[in-house]
Design a protein around this motif. Sequence first.
Motif, PDB file in Angstrom:
ATOM      1  N   SER A 178     -37.365 -43.361 -52.459  1.00 49.69           N
ATOM      2  CA  SER A 178     -38.658 -43.117 -51.810  1.00 49.69           C
ATOM      3  C   SER A 178     -39.401 -44.405 -51.462  1.00 49.69           C
ATOM      4  O   SER A 178     -40.156 -44.437 -50.482  1.00 49.69           O
ATOM      5  N   LEU A 198     -38.080 -40.077 -42.746  1.00 47.36           N
ATOM      6  CA  LEU A 198     -38.132 -38.640 -42.482  1.00 47.36           C
ATOM      7  C   LEU A 198     -38.930 -38.341 -41.222  1.00 47.36           C
ATOM      8  O   LEU A 198     -38.571 -37.452 -40.444  1.00 47.36           O
ATOM      9  N   TYR A 231     -37.875 -31.938 -52.758  1.00 47.55           N
ATOM     10  CA  TYR A 231     -36.979 -31.456 -51.711  1.00 47.55           C
ATOM     11  C   TYR A 231     -37.584 -30.253 -50.986  1.00 47.55           C
ATOM     12  O   TYR A 231     -37.483 -30.136 -49.770  1.00 47.55           O
ATOM     13  N   ILE A 260     -40.222 -31.392 -48.544  1.00 51.55           N
ATOM     14  CA  ILE A 260     -39.621 -31.941 -47.327  1.00 51.55           C
ATOM     15  C   ILE A 260     -39.179 -30.799 -46.409  1.00 51.55           C
ATOM     16  O   ILE A 260     -39.434 -30.831 -45.199  1.00 51.55           O
ATOM     17  N   TYR A 309     -40.828 -30.319 -42.655  1.00 49.86           N
ATOM     18  CA  TYR A 309     -39.982 -30.537 -41.480  1.00 49.86           C
ATOM     19  C   TYR A 309     -38.972 -29.397 -41.283  1.00 49.86           C
ATOM     20  O   TYR A 309     -37.772 -29.639 -41.142  1.00 49.86           O
TER      21      TYR A 309
END
Length: 180
Positions: A69, A77, A141, A144, A148
């Motif tokens: 990260s 990302l 996760y 994310i 997206y």
Amino acid sequence: MKIAILGYSGAGKSTLAARLGKLHGLPVLHLDCVEFMPNWEKRKLDEKQRIAADFMCDNDGWIIDGNYSKLFRAERLEQANMIVMLLFNRFSCLWRAIKRYRSFKGKSRPDMGDGCIEKLDLEFIRWILHGGRIKKKKADYKAIRDKYPEKVTVLKNQLQLDEFLEHHKQLERSIEHDNG
């Protein structure tokens, strides 16, 4: 095209990155190579960040594999056209790590820093089975995927991975046909 690959240790992030890089003709950055110098010595954060930032800035398209990260993950990302998450079960990941160890025992992998001899110790096995799968990681996760949804592809087993790669092979054939 920019592809970010995330996932559990041992799931095959670096192998997938290398395959997609070859298939699409894109440069690949394995963040494990950025993280580790010979003998598994970690680089200083500012040096790691410089390497990652330079790679992202110097290439119009790229594939970057790894979670890290602090190495501009949010930017990776955001910039990525596609985010692939390898979320194989813990036992599949362990089996893959064992196979990898057998293949590279006594050597450095191509996707690992020079002088980082392949190892499979109790600490890494615990990480694969438990430490790398804590609630915080799973929530990360999920966040994310939620942020997206249009560009995340989750692969949970070898069959899904094979189908994903076949789709990309067909995509490249189609592009070559259109350009040919």
